[in-house]
Design an enzyme around this catalytic site. Structure first.
Site, short mmCIF file in Angstrom:
data_model
loop_
_atom_site.label_atom_id
_atom_site.label_comp_id
_atom_site.label_asym_id
_atom_site.label_seq_id
_atom_site.Cartn_x
_atom_site.Cartn_y
_atom_site.Cartn_z
N LYS A 22 0.92 -1.02 0.04
CA LYS A 22 0.09 0.07 0.08
C LYS A 22 0.86 1.19 -0.07
O LYS A 22 0.54 2.15 -0.64
CB LYS A 22 -0.90 -0.16 1.23
CG LYS A 22 -1.39 1.51 1.69
CD LYS A 22 -2.27 1.22 2.85
CE LYS A 22 -1.41 1.43 4.16
NZ LYS A 22 -0.87 2.90 4.62
N ASN A 23 1.94 1.46 0.90
CA ASN A 23 2.70 2.40 1.10
C ASN A 23 3.71 2.98 -0.12
O ASN A 23 4.12 3.75 -0.28
CB ASN A 23 3.31 2.51 2.29
CG ASN A 23 2.38 2.83 3.46
OD1 ASN A 23 1.37 3.02 3.11
ND2 ASN A 23 2.74 2.48 4.75
N CYS A 120 -4.32 13.14 14.08
CA CYS A 120 -4.45 11.73 13.54
C CYS A 120 -4.50 10.94 14.70
O CYS A 120 -3.93 11.01 15.89
CB CYS A 120 -3.28 11.35 12.78
SG CYS A 120 -2.88 9.52 12.15
N ARG A 125 1.38 14.44 13.46
CA ARG A 125 1.84 14.07 11.88
C ARG A 125 1.71 15.66 11.21
O ARG A 125 0.75 15.50 10.18
CB ARG A 125 0.98 13.08 11.41
CG ARG A 125 1.12 11.93 12.34
CD ARG A 125 0.49 10.68 11.56
NE ARG A 125 1.24 10.11 10.27
CZ ARG A 125 0.88 9.08 9.53
NH1 ARG A 125 -0.51 8.73 9.86
NH2 ARG A 125 1.07 8.77 8.61
N ASP A 308 5.39 0.54 12.03
CA ASP A 308 4.19 -0.19 11.44
C ASP A 308 4.00 -1.22 11.98
O ASP A 308 3.14 -2.19 11.72
CB ASP A 308 4.00 -0.27 9.88
CG ASP A 308 3.90 1.26 9.49
OD1 ASP A 308 3.53 2.13 10.33
OD2 ASP A 308 3.92 1.64 8.32
N ARG A 400 -8.23 -0.48 5.19
CA ARG A 400 -7.69 0.58 4.51
C ARG A 400 -6.25 -0.02 4.07
O ARG A 400 -5.81 0.47 3.00
CB ARG A 400 -7.16 1.58 5.53
CG ARG A 400 -8.39 2.51 6.04
CD ARG A 400 -7.86 3.70 6.98
NE ARG A 400 -6.97 4.29 6.13
CZ ARG A 400 -6.26 5.57 6.69
NH1 ARG A 400 -6.58 5.98 7.76
NH2 ARG A 400 -5.39 6.23 5.88
N1 EPU Z 1 7.05 14.65 10.62
C1 EPU Z 1 7.06 15.87 10.78
N2 EPU Z 1 6.96 17.17 9.96
C2 EPU Z 1 6.57 16.44 8.49
C3 EPU Z 1 6.44 15.07 8.09
C4 EPU Z 1 6.57 14.40 9.32
O1 EPU Z 1 7.14 16.44 12.19
O2 EPU Z 1 6.46 17.35 7.61
C5 EPU Z 1 7.16 13.78 11.62
C6 EPU Z 1 5.75 13.12 12.12
O3 EPU Z 1 4.88 13.49 12.67
C7 EPU Z 1 6.52 11.64 12.54
C8 EPU Z 1 7.75 11.35 11.81
O4 EPU Z 1 8.10 12.96 11.24
O5 EPU Z 1 6.58 11.84 13.85
C9 EPU Z 1 7.85 10.46 10.80
O6 EPU Z 1 6.71 10.63 9.94
P1 EPU Z 1 6.60 10.32 8.13
O7 EPU Z 1 6.60 11.63 7.66
O8 EPU Z 1 7.81 9.40 7.95
O9 EPU Z 1 5.30 9.36 8.05
P2 EPU Z 1 4.44 9.46 7.00
O10 EPU Z 1 5.03 9.72 5.68
O11 EPU Z 1 3.43 10.28 7.11
C10 EPU Z 1 4.59 6.69 6.42
C11 EPU Z 1 3.83 5.75 6.20
C12 EPU Z 1 3.17 5.50 7.71
C13 EPU Z 1 4.47 4.95 8.46
C14 EPU Z 1 5.42 6.17 8.46
C15 EPU Z 1 6.70 5.78 9.37
C16 EPU Z 1 2.93 6.06 4.01
C17 EPU Z 1 1.53 6.35 3.32
N3 EPU Z 1 2.69 6.13 5.52
O12 EPU Z 1 3.85 8.03 6.97
O13 EPU Z 1 2.42 4.14 7.50
O14 EPU Z 1 3.99 4.58 9.71
O15 EPU Z 1 5.76 6.55 7.16
O16 EPU Z 1 7.38 4.56 8.68
O17 EPU Z 1 3.73 5.57 3.45
C18 EPU Z 1 0.78 2.80 8.03
O18 EPU Z 1 0.82 2.06 7.03
O19 EPU Z 1 -0.09 2.58 8.96
C19 EPU Z 1 1.01 3.93 8.10
C20 EPU Z 1 0.91 4.87 9.32
#
Ligand code: EPU
Length: 434
Positions: A22-23, A120, A125, A308, A400
């Site tokens: 998915k990701n 969230c 996030r 995850d 999801r």
């Molecule tokens: N963060 C910030 N600012 C930003 C972006 C992120 O502070 O602009 C922080 C977040 O709040 C978090 C950390 O950085 O504390 C890491 O977040 P990241 O941006 O890496 O998460 P994401 O890209 O929103 C993806 C996956 C998530 C997975 C995380 C971490 C996708 C669509 N989602 O989320 O997947 O947990 O990386 O590996 O790729 C899931 O599949 O259940 C899921 C939540």
């Protein structure tokens, strides 16, 4: 709202096949916005988030064709006639990954209007790193009425150093940089396999990207990108969830169609717990019912132990001999499953960003509630070894990101069924329901 009814106690035996990630599929679909030509994606999982992304792209004027029959895991996306560079609150609030369209839209359409996702279940996030990066590439950003608006006649290359590692942030800016003028250097990038998979697709589309899978990625901008065909990598989190299910239930389970190289931290941890793991080619086999030993876990960015898989690991820890400390480093509120596991008889105490799990405790079936995608998976795992019947409410969370999980688990011997909130209508003759 559907529920799962699970009766625990059966060891899992046989082969379960993993779907596409998915990701990895979500950013790949967003990448289609970067070109007028069709993008054909294979191994797309049939999960709710993919349907949400289809709606998101269709609302912009994209033609999104989902395969059916034998081609049910293929999708063709053509963004020739984009009419609306906007991601509405209605869609973004149901799926935060919708913000992945921000970078591609500004790059191709010169403007994007994307709803801010808001809070969230697993943490605040924010998307400040996506926005900061786009500013570095020359986009003008404004915010009003809950929406971020980004504009740029043409993005220009720049140097972006991520303050913290972000998976979708890396992907969003990588996509934006492909059409920017000149070279972009992204530093402190996420090294997740999903970032590498997106890069493989973008390079097939004519992008010039080097260094994906390392902290520094270089992108030489091009004038335009073209169509491509790409197969999405297997879902390492779905695979990991089945592997933990095999370890918990002590059967003989072959998890096939996965990429064991992407599962290194999890497999190493399971071996530390005394679980018998064998990898070969594209499969992982988990055998035996030797006692599970407690082991501490700390979530980290890839190649560390994935956040995850934290909830699913906690279910395993309840059945391990001794005390396991599970530390969550990525999200600030990702322990919602702990209290539900406690309702099933687990001993879990939350101390700041750690959960202290004392095992082994017998689990007993109960009515529990899923709070997010991976928390739901954790409850399914606990239910597989609980005494009696567990009813999991709000399984839309699991839908999801897991494709037909109940059918896949039933295929290897689990007693799990889905029930609707209302009894299904009785069908008296084909097509006539009463
Ligand atoms: N963060 C910030 N600012 C930003 C972006 C992120 O502070 O602009 C922080 C977040 O709040 C978090 C950390 O950085 O504390 C890491 O977040 P990241 O941006 O890496 O998460 P994401 O890209 O929103 C993806 C996956 C998530 C997975 C995380 C971490 C996708 C669509 N989602 O989320 O997947 O947990 O990386 O590996 O790729 C899931 O599949 O259940 C899921 C939540």
């Amino acid at each position: 709202m559907d529920k799962f009814v699970i009766r625990g106690g059966n060891p899992l035996l046989g082969t379960v096949r993993v779907s596409g990630a998915k990701n990895a599929a979500l950013p790949a679909m967003a990448a289609a916005l970067l070109t007028e030509e069709p993008i054909i994606l294979e191994n797309i999982p049939q999960v709710r988030d993919i349907e949400t992304e289809r709606k998101l792209l269709a609302a912009m004027g994209a033609e999104v064709e989902l395969g059916y029959g034998r081609a049910q895991h293929r999708t063709t996306i053509c963004c020739r006639n984009l009419v609306n560079a906007e991601a509405s609150y209605e869609l973004v609030k149901t799926m935060r990954a919708s913000t992945l369209v921000l970078g591609p839209l500004v790059a191709r359409m010169k403007r994007a209007r994307v709803s801010l996702p808001g809070g969230c279940a697993i943490g605040a996030r924010p998307i400040d790193l996506h926005i900061g990066g786009l500013k570095k590439l020359g986009a003008k950003i404004s915010q009003e009425h809950g929406y971020i608006e980004a504009r740029a006649e043409r993005l220009r290359g720049g140097r972006i150093v991520f303050e913290r590692i972000t998976v979708t942030g890396t992907e969003d800016l990588l996509m934006a940089a492909t059409l920017a003028e000149g070279e972009t250097v992204l530093e402190n990038c996420a090294r997740e396999p999903e970032v590498v998979d997106l890069t493989a697709l973008l390079n097939k589309m004519g992008a010039r990207i080097e260094g994906a899978g390392t902290p520094t990625i270089r992108v030489r901008g091009v004038e335009q990108l073209h169509g491509a065909r790409h197969r999405i990598i297997p879902d390492r989190i779905e695979a990991g969830t089945f592997i933990v299910a095999g370890a918990l239930t002590g059967g003989d389970l072959l998890v096939s169609g996965c990429e064991p190289r992407h599962l290194g931290a999890l497999l190493q941890k399971l071996e530390e717990c005394g679980v018998q793991v064998q990898t070969s080619g594209d499969s992982v086999r988990i055998t035996g019912d030797a006692p599970i030993q407690a082991a501490d876990v700390v979530t980290e960015e890839y190649p560390g132990f994935p956040t995850d898989m934290q909830a699913q690991y906690m279910a395993l820890a309840t059945q391990a001999e001794g005390t396991s400390i599970v530390t969550e480093n990525i999200f600030e509120n990702r322990f919602m499953h702990a209290q539900e596991l406690v309702r099933m008889g687990a001993h879990v105490r939350i101390e700041g960003s750690s959960a202290v799990v004392h095992g082994k405790t017998p689990l007993s079936g109960a009515a529990v509630q899923a709070s997010d995608l991976r928390a739901s998976a954790s409850l399914v795992l606990a239910a597989l070894v609980a005494d009696g019947e567990t009813i999991i409410d709000r399984v839309y969370h699991i839908d999801r990101g897991y494709e037909r999980i109940e059918e896949k688990l039933r295929g290897v011997g689990a007693q799990i069924r889905r029930i609707g909130e209302f009894l299904p209508k009785r069908v008296v003759s084909p097509g006539v329901a009463v």
